[in-house]
Design a protein around this motif. Structure first.
Motif, PDB file in Angstrom:
ATOM      1  N   GLU A 101       8.154   5.258   0.594  1.00  0.00           N
ATOM      2  CA  GLU A 101       6.873   5.350  -0.126  1.00  0.00           C
ATOM      3  C   GLU A 101       5.886   4.368   0.036  1.00  0.00           C
ATOM      4  OE1 GLU A 101       7.897   3.161  -4.397  1.00  0.00           O
ATOM      5  OE2 GLU A 101       9.124   4.995  -4.147  1.00  0.00           O
ATOM      6  N   ILE A 102       6.139   3.424   0.796  1.00  0.00           N
ATOM      7  CA  ILE A 102       5.313   2.225   1.261  1.00  0.00           C
ATOM      8  C   ILE A 102       4.782   2.431   2.513  1.00  0.00           C
ATOM      9  CG2 ILE A 102       5.088  -0.177   1.545  1.00  0.00           C
ATOM     10  CD1 ILE A 102       5.516   0.619  -1.473  1.00  0.00           C
ATOM     11  N   LYS A 103       3.424   2.638   2.693  1.00  0.00           N
ATOM     12  CA  LYS A 103       2.717   2.729   3.857  1.00  0.00           C
ATOM     13  C   LYS A 103       2.579   1.400   4.631  1.00  0.00           C
ATOM     14  CE  LYS A 103      -1.644   4.425   5.486  1.00  0.00           C
ATOM     15  NZ  LYS A 103      -2.995   4.777   5.106  1.00  0.00           N
ATOM     16  N   GLU A 104       2.424   0.297   3.994  1.00  0.00           N
ATOM     17  CA  GLU A 104       2.215  -0.946   4.737  1.00  0.00           C
ATOM     18  C   GLU A 104       2.572  -2.063   3.563  1.00  0.00           C
ATOM     19  OE1 GLU A 104      -1.125  -3.586   7.342  1.00  0.00           O
ATOM     20  OE2 GLU A 104      -1.616  -1.612   6.382  1.00  0.00           O
ATOM     21  N   ILE A 105       3.199  -3.279   4.145  1.00  0.00           N
ATOM     22  CA  ILE A 105       3.283  -4.339   3.142  1.00  0.00           C
ATOM     23  C   ILE A 105       2.528  -5.405   4.033  1.00  0.00           C
ATOM     24  CG2 ILE A 105       5.363  -3.898   2.134  1.00  0.00           C
ATOM     25  CD1 ILE A 105       6.886  -5.932   3.930  1.00  0.00           C
ATOM     26  N   ARG A 106       1.729  -6.460   3.469  1.00  0.00           N
ATOM     27  CA  ARG A 106       1.236  -7.400   4.083  1.00  0.00           C
ATOM     28  C   ARG A 106       0.842  -8.694   2.958  1.00  0.00           C
ATOM     29  NH1 ARG A 106      -4.856  -6.017   6.132  1.00  0.00           N
ATOM     30  NH2 ARG A 106      -3.431  -4.166   6.696  1.00  0.00           N
ATOM     31  N   GLU A 113      13.504  -3.257  -2.852  1.00  0.00           N
ATOM     32  CA  GLU A 113      13.224  -1.928  -2.227  1.00  0.00           C
ATOM     33  C   GLU A 113      11.907  -1.700  -1.541  1.00  0.00           C
ATOM     34  OE1 GLU A 113      13.889   1.050  -5.282  1.00  0.00           O
ATOM     35  OE2 GLU A 113      16.022   0.642  -5.627  1.00  0.00           O
ATOM     36  N   GLU A 114      10.946  -1.919  -2.031  1.00  0.00           N
ATOM     37  CA  GLU A 114       9.427  -2.029  -1.518  1.00  0.00           C
ATOM     38  C   GLU A 114       9.226  -2.885  -0.283  1.00  0.00           C
ATOM     39  OE1 GLU A 114       7.174   0.111  -5.183  1.00  0.00           O
ATOM     40  OE2 GLU A 114       6.715  -1.862  -4.566  1.00  0.00           O
ATOM     41  N   THR A 115       9.726  -4.088  -0.457  1.00  0.00           N
ATOM     42  CA  THR A 115       9.224  -5.217   0.700  1.00  0.00           C
ATOM     43  C   THR A 115      10.455  -5.636   1.708  1.00  0.00           C
ATOM     44  OG1 THR A 115       9.619  -6.784  -0.927  1.00  0.00           O
ATOM     45  CG2 THR A 115       7.343  -5.606  -0.824  1.00  0.00           C
ATOM     46  N   TYR A 158       0.947  -1.123  -0.116  1.00  0.00           N
ATOM     47  CA  TYR A 158       0.135  -0.046  -0.011  1.00  0.00           C
ATOM     48  C   TYR A 158       0.736   1.128   0.126  1.00  0.00           C
ATOM     49  CZ  TYR A 158      -4.416   2.284   0.635  1.00  0.00           C
ATOM     50  OH  TYR A 158      -5.717   2.943   0.505  1.00  0.00           O
ATOM     51  N   HIS A 159       0.801   1.996  -1.035  1.00  0.00           N
ATOM     52  CA  HIS A 159       1.730   3.073  -1.293  1.00  0.00           C
ATOM     53  C   HIS A 159       1.389   4.382  -0.415  1.00  0.00           C
ATOM     54  CE1 HIS A 159       2.473   0.627  -4.866  1.00  0.00           C
ATOM     55  NE2 HIS A 159       3.906   1.405  -4.711  1.00  0.00           N
ATOM     56  N   THR A 160       2.036   5.189  -0.043  1.00  0.00           N
ATOM     57  CA  THR A 160       1.848   6.309   0.592  1.00  0.00           C
ATOM     58  C   THR A 160       1.127   7.313  -0.410  1.00  0.00           C
ATOM     59  OG1 THR A 160       3.956   7.351   0.277  1.00  0.00           O
ATOM     60  CG2 THR A 160       3.731   6.211   2.293  1.00  0.00           C
ATOM     61  N   TYR A 161       1.548   7.389  -1.616  1.00  0.00           N
ATOM     62  CA  TYR A 161       1.049   8.374  -2.627  1.00  0.00           C
ATOM     63  C   TYR A 161      -0.270   8.224  -3.469  1.00  0.00           C
ATOM     64  CZ  TYR A 161       4.069   5.654  -5.510  1.00  0.00           C
ATOM     65  OH  TYR A 161       4.482   4.850  -6.143  1.00  0.00           O
ATOM     66  N   CYS A 162      -0.751   6.907  -3.338  1.00  0.00           N
ATOM     67  CA  CYS A 162      -1.996   6.547  -3.953  1.00  0.00           C
ATOM     68  C   CYS A 162      -2.701   5.199  -3.270  1.00  0.00           C
ATOM     69  CB  CYS A 162      -1.550   5.979  -5.403  1.00  0.00           C
ATOM     70  SG  CYS A 162      -0.562   4.360  -5.570  1.00  0.00           S
ATOM     71  N   ASP A 203     -10.721  -5.560  -0.122  1.00  0.00           N
ATOM     72  CA  ASP A 203     -11.849  -4.882  -0.712  1.00  0.00           C
ATOM     73  C   ASP A 203     -11.304  -3.806  -1.853  1.00  0.00           C
ATOM     74  OD1 ASP A 203     -13.776  -6.780  -0.179  1.00  0.00           O
ATOM     75  OD2 ASP A 203     -14.269  -5.309   1.615  1.00  0.00           O
ATOM     76  N   ASP A 204     -10.131  -3.232  -1.098  1.00  0.00           N
ATOM     77  CA  ASP A 204      -9.635  -1.850  -1.969  1.00  0.00           C
ATOM     78  C   ASP A 204      -8.373  -2.184  -2.564  1.00  0.00           C
ATOM     79  OD1 ASP A 204      -8.350  -2.480   0.666  1.00  0.00           O
ATOM     80  OD2 ASP A 204      -7.981  -0.373   0.958  1.00  0.00           O
TER      81      ASP A 204
END
Length: 166
Positions: free
Chosen positions: A118-123, A73-75, A43-47, A132-133
């Motif tokens: 730039e990543i709010k959350e990884i799961r 980089e992201e995870t 889940y990105h911080t910018y979208c 759902d989102d």
């Protein structure tokens, strides 16, 4: 503040690319758990929405190299071996022709716990209980690869159909 700057710079970049008729190339990954029943999403911080991890291909970089770099980089997930090429797609993103390459990563190790700002959350999510989102294009790729859905050429087939109608 940092997020607002990233959003602003992205708007400028895509406006410029639209004016000059530029194209963008991306690389995304379907990262599967050992038992092949879970998928890693970011889940990105910018979208909004949950997405497959990945990002832009840098100048002179092969999409294969980009997906390995972006996922790490992201995870913090380091790919072991070669990601499997799954497909290349098309989308019109903020007026720019965009071509996301998708790879599948099944052999990996969690090398670090921290990830990009730039990543709010990884799961990890069960492929049968996705949020759902979800980004529609990411959801379509998961259905195609994990659940045997009919393959498409567009990143978001519903959006492509709407554009054809209008």
């Amino acid at each position: 503040m940092k997020i607002a700057i990233i959003r602003f710079l992205l708007r400028i970049y895509y406006s410029f690319m639209h004016i000059i008729g530029g194209k963008s190339v991306g690389a995304r990954a379907i990262v599967l758990s050992e038992d092949l029943e879970k998928i890693l999403l970011v889940y990105h911080t910018y979208c909004p929405n949950w997405h497959l991890p990945g990002g832009g291909v840098k100048k002179g970089e092969h999409p294969f190299e980009a997906v390995v770099r972006e996922v790490y980089e992201e995870t913090g997930v380091k790919c072991l071996g070669s990601p499997e090429f799954f497909g290349v797609y098309y989308q019109k993103y903020t007026g720019v022709d965009d071509y996301p390459f998708v790879y599948v990563i099944q052999n990996w190790v969690q090398e670090k716990d921290n990830y990009s700002p730039e990543i709010k959350e990884i799961r990890w999510f069960s492929i049968f209980e996705l949020p759902d989102d979800m980004d529609p294009g990411s959801l379509q790729r998961i259905h195609e690869y994990c659940l045997g859905g009919a393959p498409t050429r567009e990143w978001d087939p519903d959006k492509a159909r709407k554009n054809e109608i209008s």
